[in-house]
Enzyme design. Structure first.
Site, PDB file in Angstrom:
ATOM      1  N   GLU A  61       0.871  -1.174   0.000  1.00 42.12           N
ATOM      2  CA  GLU A  61       0.000   0.000   0.000  1.00 42.12           C
ATOM      3  C   GLU A  61       0.910   1.227   0.000  1.00 42.12           C
ATOM      4  O   GLU A  61       1.464   1.596   1.028  1.00 42.12           O
ATOM      5  CB  GLU A  61      -0.916  -0.018   1.225  1.00 42.12           C
ATOM      6  CG  GLU A  61      -1.879  -1.190   1.264  1.00 42.12           C
ATOM      7  CD  GLU A  61      -2.912  -1.150   0.151  1.00 42.12           C
ATOM      8  OE1 GLU A  61      -3.129  -0.057  -0.416  1.00 42.12           O
ATOM      9  OE2 GLU A  61      -3.495  -2.199  -0.167  1.00 42.12           O
ATOM     10  N   CYS A  70      -1.819   9.286   2.516  1.00 44.27           N
ATOM     11  CA  CYS A  70      -1.391   8.735   1.230  1.00 44.27           C
ATOM     12  C   CYS A  70      -2.391   9.001   0.113  1.00 44.27           C
ATOM     13  O   CYS A  70      -2.017   9.028  -1.059  1.00 44.27           O
ATOM     14  CB  CYS A  70      -1.126   7.239   1.358  1.00 44.27           C
ATOM     15  SG  CYS A  70      -2.564   6.275   1.890  1.00 44.27           S
TER      16      CYS A  70
END
Length: 458
Positions: free
Chosen positions: A211, A245
């Site tokens: 991720e 993110c």
């Protein structure tokens, strides 16, 4: 440290082979224990997040704890169904047999968590690993030490270490964990470190979920509801001081509405964070002084600062900042910002915006603001990205019913809800063959047999 890590991995592998984690009721009980442990420590968790990142109680609960409760609730409700063997179709060539898929846990799962959402991104993947029947080792970030300590204490008090354990330390500790023979690695972090994790995992052929991140655009068309677009972009960008993110990394706005959008962005910064953000006690801090230095270097050209730009290295403060007149060759466009700086670039037509995004690695998220169905179809079908929103930002991460993950340089694999269960499970195929009869067709080598097989398959 290397020997201690190896001993822990072997201890967890031995416990896994005992078979306790294969029992669905056992998994459910452990998730209930985890939920109750978190509930009893809510104030301690919130306090740790305040010390590490200055997160307000509301922001910390929404982004770090509330999601975890929702995730556990969904798993408890559905895990028995997800884990049940699934009957599949069987071709006529397998007459007399039945086909099934069994969900098989991998074994020892290693979870390496980042610092930006240090509790959420350590515990959320652990929920999936536990639900799937694995043992778990969690490596929290050393950059958020208070939260790391809370995670260690929570896990130690709730589980035996041969089942779920926490290993604290720096990058060298993470390196030792990855190099040992764990059965699955789940990593959340930067693209650069993600490449190193994958390289190390390849030596043992260990499967990984990465991720990562990237430069996630917010594309604003001239027909968009500009007030809502500005408000939602400001909220999504400056939550956690931009250290997210999937935060909008830059804005691409149609030239005819650029000036209006810029004014609205400033308006909503002041409305959501105060006229002078320095006096907002709930505004999050940058994680370290080093990260402040990195961000400051990205706004060297003061002529491009449309709003904000103030920072304090010692206090780890960085004001929400808007940059205008940015070009794609500017340093700010060369890397993921991961902080409260928002460059605004413009375009004239759809194709120009599409090509701008395509010239960069596929982003983790993309946000499109438009009222036109044609624009929606064109952009969503023309661009590759992990996930995103229409007329909103970052909200897609908050549902357990959608997979969350990247594509290309923004990551591989996905999780949340059933997708977490699937990530930490291997689909094992089983054909149950009858012993009541045996069709001789497969044993024969005659031309007539081959002709019959051709008819069946063709």
């Amino acid at each position: 440290m290397k020997e201690a890590i190896h001993d822990l991995v072997e201890k967890q592998r031995t416990f896994f082979y005992k078979g306790d984690t294969r029992d669905i009721t056992y998994r459910q009980k452990q998730l209930v224990r985890l939920r109750e442990a978190i509930k009893s420590r809510e104030e301690v968790i919130l306090s740790a997040l305040k010390k590490d990142l200055n997160k307000s109680e509301q922001e910390a609960f929404i982004t770090e704890i509330g999601f975890i409760y929702n995730e556990i609730k969904d798993v408890l409700k559905n895990v028995d169904y997800w884990a049940a063997p699934r009957r599949q179709k069987t071709p006529i060539t397998h007459l007399g047999s039945k086909s099934y898929i069994y969900q098989e846990p991998y074994g020892v799962a290693l979870i390496i968590a980042p610092w930006n959402y240090p509790f959420h991104l350590a515990i959320a993947p652990a929920i999936g690993a536990i639900a799937a029947g694995n043992t778990v080792i969690i490596k929290p970030s050393e950059l958020t030490p208070h939260t790391s300590t809370v995670i260690r204490e929570l896990i130690t008090d709730t589980f035996q270490e041969e089942y779920v354990a926490v290993v604290e330390g720096d990058a060298e500790v993470a390196k030792e964990l990855i190099s040992d023979k764990v059965n699955y690695i789940f990593f959340t972090g930067s693209v650069q470190v993600g490449k190193k994790v994958m390289e190390a995992a390849a030596k043992n052929l260990t499967p990984v979920t990465l991720e990562l991140g990237g430069k996630s655009p917010a594309i604003v068309m001239s027909d968009a509801n500009l007030k809502l677009a500005a408000k939602r972009i400001v909220w999504g960008k400056f939550t956690n001081a931009g250290q997210t993110c999937i935060a909008p990394d830059y804005i691409l706005v149609q030239e005819k509405v650029r000036r209006k959008l810029l004014k609205l962005l400033v308006h909503y910064i002041k409305k959501l964070h105060g006229e002078d953000v320095r006096f907002n006690r709930d505004y999050p801090k940058i994680v370290t002084e080093k990260h402040v230095d990195r961000l400051a270097a990205l706004i060297d050209d003061e002529t491009k600062v449309y709003h904000g730009g103030e920072y304090d290295r010692v206090d780890r403060y960085f004001e929400p900042t808007i940059l205008a007149n940015v070009t794609e060759d500017d340093p700010i466009m060369g890397e993921e910002i991961f902080g409260p700086i928002l460059p605004v670039l413009s375009f004239t037509n759809d194709y120009e915006a599409i090509e701008f995004v395509r010239r960069r690695p596929s982003p983790l998220a993309l946000y499109l603001f438009t009222e036109d169905k044609g624009n929606e179809k064109y952009f969503f079908e023309s661009l590759q990205f992990g996930g995103g929103c229409l007329n909103d930002t970052i909200m897609h991460i908050g549902t357990p019913y959608l997979p969350f993950g990247g594509i290309g340089e923004s990551g591989m694999g996905a999780y949340h809800g059933k997708y977490s269960f699937d990530t930490f499970s291997h689909e094992k195929s089983i054909v149950r063959q009858t012993t009541k009869f045996d069709i001789p067709l497969r044993y024969s080598k005659s031309k007539r047999t081959l002709k019959t097989i051709r008819k069946i398959w063709e």
